[in-house]
Every structure is written in C-alpha cells, then in structure tokens.
Design an enzyme around this catalytic site. Structure first.
Site, PDB file in Angstrom:
ATOM      1  N   GLN A 164       4.730   0.097   2.316  1.00 53.30           N
ATOM      2  CA  GLN A 164       3.974  -0.594   3.287  1.00 53.30           C
ATOM      3  C   GLN A 164       3.619  -1.988   2.410  1.00 53.30           C
ATOM      4  O   GLN A 164       2.983  -2.337   1.474  1.00 53.30           O
ATOM      5  CB  GLN A 164       2.318   0.052   3.432  1.00 53.30           C
ATOM      6  CG  GLN A 164       2.505   1.061   4.364  1.00 53.30           C
ATOM      7  CD  GLN A 164       2.759   0.762   5.870  1.00 53.30           C
ATOM      8  OE1 GLN A 164       1.950   0.507   6.584  1.00 53.30           O
ATOM      9  NE2 GLN A 164       4.227   1.058   6.229  1.00 53.30           N
ATOM     10  N   GLU A 220      -5.685  10.784   6.770  1.00 50.17           N
ATOM     11  CA  GLU A 220      -4.179   9.930   6.529  1.00 50.17           C
ATOM     12  C   GLU A 220      -3.333  10.749   5.859  1.00 50.17           C
ATOM     13  O   GLU A 220      -3.571  11.504   5.036  1.00 50.17           O
ATOM     14  CB  GLU A 220      -4.556   8.465   6.023  1.00 50.17           C
ATOM     15  CG  GLU A 220      -5.664   7.756   6.983  1.00 50.17           C
ATOM     16  CD  GLU A 220      -5.878   6.287   6.436  1.00 50.17           C
ATOM     17  OE1 GLU A 220      -5.711   5.501   7.241  1.00 50.17           O
ATOM     18  OE2 GLU A 220      -5.977   6.008   5.114  1.00 50.17           O
ATOM     19  N   TYR A 239       3.787   1.163  10.521  1.00 53.30           N
ATOM     20  CA  TYR A 239       2.929   1.877   9.619  1.00 53.30           C
ATOM     21  C   TYR A 239       3.618   3.163   8.825  1.00 53.30           C
ATOM     22  O   TYR A 239       4.644   3.106   9.189  1.00 53.30           O
ATOM     23  CB  TYR A 239       1.767   2.167  10.305  1.00 53.30           C
ATOM     24  CG  TYR A 239       0.546   1.204  10.309  1.00 53.30           C
ATOM     25  CD1 TYR A 239       0.694  -0.058  10.340  1.00 53.30           C
ATOM     26  CD2 TYR A 239      -0.672   1.526  10.875  1.00 53.30           C
ATOM     27  CE1 TYR A 239      -0.074  -0.921  10.251  1.00 53.30           C
ATOM     28  CE2 TYR A 239      -1.715   0.740  11.056  1.00 53.30           C
ATOM     29  CZ  TYR A 239      -1.453  -0.667  10.779  1.00 53.30           C
ATOM     30  OH  TYR A 239      -2.510  -1.703  10.695  1.00 53.30           O
ATOM     31  N   ARG A 280      -1.439   8.768  13.233  1.00 50.46           N
ATOM     32  CA  ARG A 280      -0.535   7.974  12.562  1.00 50.46           C
ATOM     33  C   ARG A 280       0.349   8.805  11.420  1.00 50.46           C
ATOM     34  O   ARG A 280      -0.340   9.993  11.085  1.00 50.46           O
ATOM     35  CB  ARG A 280      -1.007   6.529  12.092  1.00 50.46           C
ATOM     36  CG  ARG A 280      -2.088   6.792  11.275  1.00 50.46           C
ATOM     37  CD  ARG A 280      -2.371   5.291  10.740  1.00 50.46           C
ATOM     38  NE  ARG A 280      -3.880   5.166  10.087  1.00 50.46           N
ATOM     39  CZ  ARG A 280      -4.970   5.373  10.597  1.00 50.46           C
ATOM     40  NH1 ARG A 280      -5.034   4.762  12.006  1.00 50.46           N
ATOM     41  NH2 ARG A 280      -6.086   5.196   9.963  1.00 50.46           N
ATOM     42  N   ASP A 281       1.382   8.140  10.819  1.00 54.04           N
ATOM     43  CA  ASP A 281       1.947   8.748   9.573  1.00 54.04           C
ATOM     44  C   ASP A 281       2.818   9.886   9.538  1.00 54.04           C
ATOM     45  O   ASP A 281       2.580  10.974   9.065  1.00 54.04           O
ATOM     46  CB  ASP A 281       0.736   8.864   8.210  1.00 54.04           C
ATOM     47  CG  ASP A 281      -0.142   7.740   8.248  1.00 54.04           C
ATOM     48  OD1 ASP A 281       0.201   6.643   8.705  1.00 54.04           O
ATOM     49  OD2 ASP A 281      -1.141   8.011   7.639  1.00 54.04           O
ATOM     50  N   ASN A 303       0.952  -0.980   0.107  1.00 57.03           N
ATOM     51  CA  ASN A 303       0.067  -0.046   0.105  1.00 57.03           C
ATOM     52  C   ASN A 303       1.120   1.163  -0.049  1.00 57.03           C
ATOM     53  O   ASN A 303       1.499   1.304  -1.007  1.00 57.03           O
ATOM     54  CB  ASN A 303      -1.239  -0.293   1.010  1.00 57.03           C
ATOM     55  CG  ASN A 303      -0.870  -0.014   2.577  1.00 57.03           C
ATOM     56  OD1 ASN A 303       0.095  -1.285   3.054  1.00 57.03           O
ATOM     57  ND2 ASN A 303      -1.205   0.747   3.461  1.00 57.03           N
ATOM     58  N   ASP A 304       0.798   1.933   0.853  1.00 58.38           N
ATOM     59  CA  ASP A 304       1.351   3.462   0.921  1.00 58.38           C
ATOM     60  C   ASP A 304       3.026   3.385   0.576  1.00 58.38           C
ATOM     61  O   ASP A 304       3.766   2.667   1.057  1.00 58.38           O
ATOM     62  CB  ASP A 304       1.262   4.129   2.201  1.00 58.38           C
ATOM     63  CG  ASP A 304      -0.187   4.276   2.920  1.00 58.38           C
ATOM     64  OD1 ASP A 304      -0.856   3.582   2.361  1.00 58.38           O
ATOM     65  OD2 ASP A 304      -0.280   4.781   3.852  1.00 58.38           O
TER      66      ASP A 304
HETATM   67  C1  FRU Z   1      -2.934   4.630   4.357  1.00 59.91           C
HETATM   68  C2  FRU Z   1      -2.840   3.940   5.855  1.00 59.91           C
HETATM   69  C3  FRU Z   1      -1.985   4.875   6.619  1.00 59.91           C
HETATM   70  C4  FRU Z   1      -1.366   3.767   7.740  1.00 59.91           C
HETATM   71  C5  FRU Z   1      -1.158   2.666   6.531  1.00 59.91           C
HETATM   72  C6  FRU Z   1      -1.176   1.150   7.164  1.00 59.91           C
HETATM   73  O1  FRU Z   1      -3.437   3.622   3.284  1.00 59.91           O
HETATM   74  O2  FRU Z   1      -4.071   3.457   6.467  1.00 59.91           O
HETATM   75  O3  FRU Z   1      -2.716   5.630   7.513  1.00 59.91           O
HETATM   76  O4  FRU Z   1      -0.125   4.096   8.249  1.00 59.91           O
HETATM   77  O5  FRU Z   1      -1.975   2.705   5.623  1.00 59.91           O
HETATM   78  O6  FRU Z   1      -0.679   0.069   6.183  1.00 59.91           O
END
Ligand code: FRU
Length: 489
Positions: A62, A222, A105, A165-166, A45-46
């Site tokens: 991710q 996010e 994360y 987060r993030d 993902n991210d």
């Molecule tokens: C966005 C998210 C972030 C988090 C991550 C977890 O897609 O939900 O907020 O840190 O993915 O994989």
C-alpha cells in the site's frame, strides 16, 4: 509538522517526475533500509498480493506517494527470486476508476496458469465523502500492463457498515472464497465470506464467519485470512480498538487463532486463544504465502513494520514505513513459529572479530547478531552509545523467565504513550536469539522462532554499539544490501 489538506492527500500522481525530487531527498536519509522493502517515496503500509508466479516472488505494498500520510493509495510492486533480494517494479494498481476513486486498498493474489489475479478493495467515496467499498480484480498476465475488470466483482454486503475490505482469495475443495474484514452495525469486528465457482465471476455472498467466543473482540477486523499451516487451520486478522494485556495502550493488533475451519457452515472453531503474532511494537497487517504449493504446509509471512494512526521520526522527511523480513511460518504445539529464512545467511558479508569477553562492540548499521545463552540473567543493548548507555535493551530475568525489550533508552523516542517495554514469558528459558538490525529497525527472533519482537528504531550517529552484560556467546555479521533504492514508478 506539516498539515495536509484533503486535496493534497488524495492528489492523483500524474507524472513520476512530480515525486523525483522527493525521492532524491529521502534517499540521503540515514534511516533508509538496505535489506528491507521500503517506500520509493511517501508512505508504505500493508503488504498485499504476496505470491509466487512465473518463477518470481511478487509482493505489493500500500503506497501513498506524497508523504507520511494515509491519502490516496496505490499498489506498488516489488519482485524477488529468493525472498531476500528485492527489486522495485513500479506502480501496479492505480486508483483510476469510479470504483476506486479514493484508493486501491489492500488485498491478495491468485495465480491461475498464465494469469495472475489481484483482488483489492476499491475505496470509493461520493462527493459527500460517503464510502462504498467494492471488491475489484486486476489481471496481471502481462507485468507491464495490469488489466482491471471493468466492473467490481461485488459491492458491500447489506447489514454491515462501510468497513468491508481487504479481500483474501482462497481456493478450497474446487470452490473459490473471498474473506473480507468487516464491522457489523453494532460495531463489532467480523469476517464476511463470499464464494464463486470461478475466480473472476459469479461471486455470491455466503455469509458471516462464526468464530465462537470472539463475537465481541474489537470493532473492526482488518486483513483477515484463513491459512492451512502444518496441517492446521489458522485464522489471522487485525482486531482494532481493543486493549490487550501486556500491550500497553496499543489498540491495533495483529494476531491469530489456531482451529478448524468448516467451509460448508462457515464456522471457525478455535483450538485455543488469540495470540499476537509479534511481541514487539511495530507490526501489522501481515500477509502469508504458501512456500510449498503442493503440500501447502509451510508458509512465509511478511508484515507492515508500522501501525495505523502512528507517526514516526521520518515523517518530517516525508516518508514512513517499511516491511518486515519475510519469515518462515510453521506451527509448533499451539503456537505459530516465525523463523528467519535460511537464505538470509547469504547476506552475511564478514564476521566481526570479538576479542576477549565482549562487552562493548561497534556495530555496522546493517548486521545480524547471534546470541547463544550460557544461563543466568543478562542484559543486551543494541544501538547503545559507546559508554553502553541507552539503546534498545533486551533484558532476561532467569528466575522469572521473562524477556523484555525496552526501547525507552533511544534518543529519538516515539509512540511513548503506547508503552516502551514489551515483556514475554519464556517457559523454557532463553537459549538463543538472532537479531536483525537495519538502519531503522530491529527484529529479534527468540529461541528459534518461539517469540519475535519487532521494532522500528531511529538511532542518532552515536547510537551504534552493542553492550552485553551476562554470560553468552556472540556472533556478529555485517549484512550486505538486498534492496536497491531505485526510482521506479
Ligand atoms: C490496514 C488498512 C486496510 C486497508 C488499508 C488501506 O492497515 O487499513 O484495512 O485496506 O490499510 O491502506
């Protein structure tokens, strides 16, 4: 479709050999990309920690190793010399402490002389599954030996829910700031700001970012970031659980507001409204990097070519997701402009010869199509069948000045409920497009970056033709591979 137990989703990867058979199976998929970053196995993902350090571009993503599931997340590392060709480096941050026991994360990176500091959210869960998010740091001075700080930099701020987060690290006026995505107790999306005199210690909570007019705009923000691009401040973030006009039933968006950032008082004053970054379908959690660190003027941006809570046709092959091409990001007027990087031209291997008026042409699976408009309505289908039916249809209505991208003609459809057509007004008409097609994606850059439409696409064997109706000049190049599908863990 397989259902995953919590134990299966959060299983720790002990030995790379556990996933080698999975890798060997997925590399045979016709949907593996050849010039986009994709997961070695499982789910991507991210993008995280996009940075230039020690002569190389570093990017992380991710990663959940096991399949197309959002389970235990690692940071997987890829590197590049030119932002075009990428090499797998293997896992960088493992969720192996109490503070990140259920995932490392998303986050960001800061080069400090020889050190490369990585900031991420430790997704801790208690045995009763209560979540405590920690902001953690890793020093990647030695590429083969990431060193985690023993203790997190800080835990959650009181007065907000577990959704904090993030971390995005920002250095301004001799201070270090971390902006975090958050949710307040009334379930409204917020940005929280922490600050410190040094990047690896003494972090204190500075407060909540005020963004006048955006107090009630989605229930969680996010991946926030505040960038300085072409002399302007830009707040980028992903508001969740929000419907926006023209975005179908999609409730997760990635967008930005241009404005002025007052770091002293933590106020971001918007100059204009929220715009989405991408007018297509699959784009989220974008991350920027300065291209010119002296001037900090232009940036590159890369995004996850996917969406939260979505499933894709490759889920049944036990993998999902890829990243967009890194794009050049600048400000023009009141908008962000995204353009393909110049270096991409080096991937052009040969140009297809177009004889006569091109109507239907067989496309290589990895190619670039350049479209130069000659006026009037037009319809361009890519990934169509030989008889010109189906495919992703790009339709321009000259009178209305609208460009639509319709993916409902593909045989393998997905996210139908989120809408299969996206339309964008082009006030000055359609002049030019560059369309990048890889084995399972299409990215359409309109009028030199005025609008971008990004979509995943999963063509069946017969879907590899282009069909043009209307007047335009076309150039089509086959593109060389730029990412290797190596098994490096
Ligand atoms: C966005 C998210 C972030 C988090 C991550 C977890 O897609 O939900 O907020 O840190 O993915 O994989």
């Amino acid at each position: 479709m397989k259902t995953w137990t919590k134990e299966e989703r959060y299983r720790v990867l002990q030995d790379p050999e556990e996933i080698r058979p999975l890798h060997e199976a997925i590399v045979t998929s016709p949907y593996r990309q050849t010039y986009h970053i994709q997961p070695v196995t499982g789910l991507l993902n991210d993008p995280n920690g996009f940075v230039f350090h020690d002569g190389l571009w570093h990017l992380f993503y991710q990663w959940c190793p096991w399949g197309a599931i959002h389970g235990l997340k690692y940071w997987y590392h890829v590197v590049s010399e030119d932002l075009i060709t990428w090499k797998n480096q293997g896992v960088c941050i493992k969720p192996d402490t109490e503070y990140d026991n259920k995932g490392a994360y998303s986050g960001s990176a800061l080069p400090m002389l020889d050190d490369l500091y990585l900031y991420y959210t430790g997704n801790h869960r208690d045995p009763d599954w209560t979540r405590i998010p920690y902001t953690c740091m890793v020093d990647l001075k030695d590429q083969s030996n990431p060193v985690k700080l023993e203790k997190p930099l800080f835990g959650p701020a009181p007065g907000y829910t577990e959704h904090q987060r993030d971390p995005k690290i920002i250095s301004r006026n001799g201070q270090f700031y971390i902006v975090l995505g958050a949710q307040n107790e009334a379930h409204q999306g917020r940005v929280l700001v922490w600050k410190a005199p040094a990047p690896d210690r003494d972090w204190t909570f500075a407060g909540e970012l005020t963004v006048p007019g955006y107090e009630d705009f989605g229930d969680m923000w996010e991946c926030p970031s505040i960038e300085r691009i072409s002399g302007q401040d830009v707040l980028l973030f992903c508001p969740q659980h929000l419907k926006l006009e023209g975005r179908g039933d999609t409730v997760h968006h990635n967008g930005y507001i241009l404005g002025a950032m007052d770091w002293e008082n933590l106020v971001f004053t918007p100059h204009g409204q929220f715009h989405v970054l991408d007018f297509g379908f699959d784009s989220y959690a974008a991350e920027c990097v300065a291209l010119d660190t002296e001037e900090n003027d232009s940036e590159a941006i890369v995004a996850w070519m996917g969406l939260p809570d979505a499933s894709y046709p490759t889920d049944e092959e036990d993998w999902q997701g890829c990243l967009t091409l890194p794009r050049l990001l600048t400000v023009r007027g009141r908008r962000l402009i995204q353009q393909p990087l110049t270096g991409l031209k080096a991937l052009r291997s040969h140009e297809l010869e177009l004889i006569g008026t091109p109507h239907t042409i067989a496309l290589p699976r990895a190619c670039e199509v350049e479209f130069i408009a000659r006026g009037g309505d037009m319809s361009l289908a890519v990934l169509a069948k030989e008889d010109g039916t189906g495919g992703i249809r790009i339709i321009y209505d000259d009178q209305a000045r609208t460009l639509s991208v319709d993916r409902s003609g593909m045989q393998r459809r997905f996210h139908i409920d989120q809408g299969e057509v996206r339309t964008r007004l082009l006030p000055k008409g359609l002049h030019h497009m560059r369309i990048f097609i890889d084995h399972s994606s299409v990215e359409i850059f309109v009028n030199d970056g005025e609008a971008v439409f990004t979509t995943r696409a999963f063509p069946v064997a017969e879907e590899h033709f282009l069909r043009l109706e209307g007047d335009a000049a076309l150039h089509i190049w086959a593109l060389d591979p730029a990412v290797k599908d190596d098994f490096v863990i």
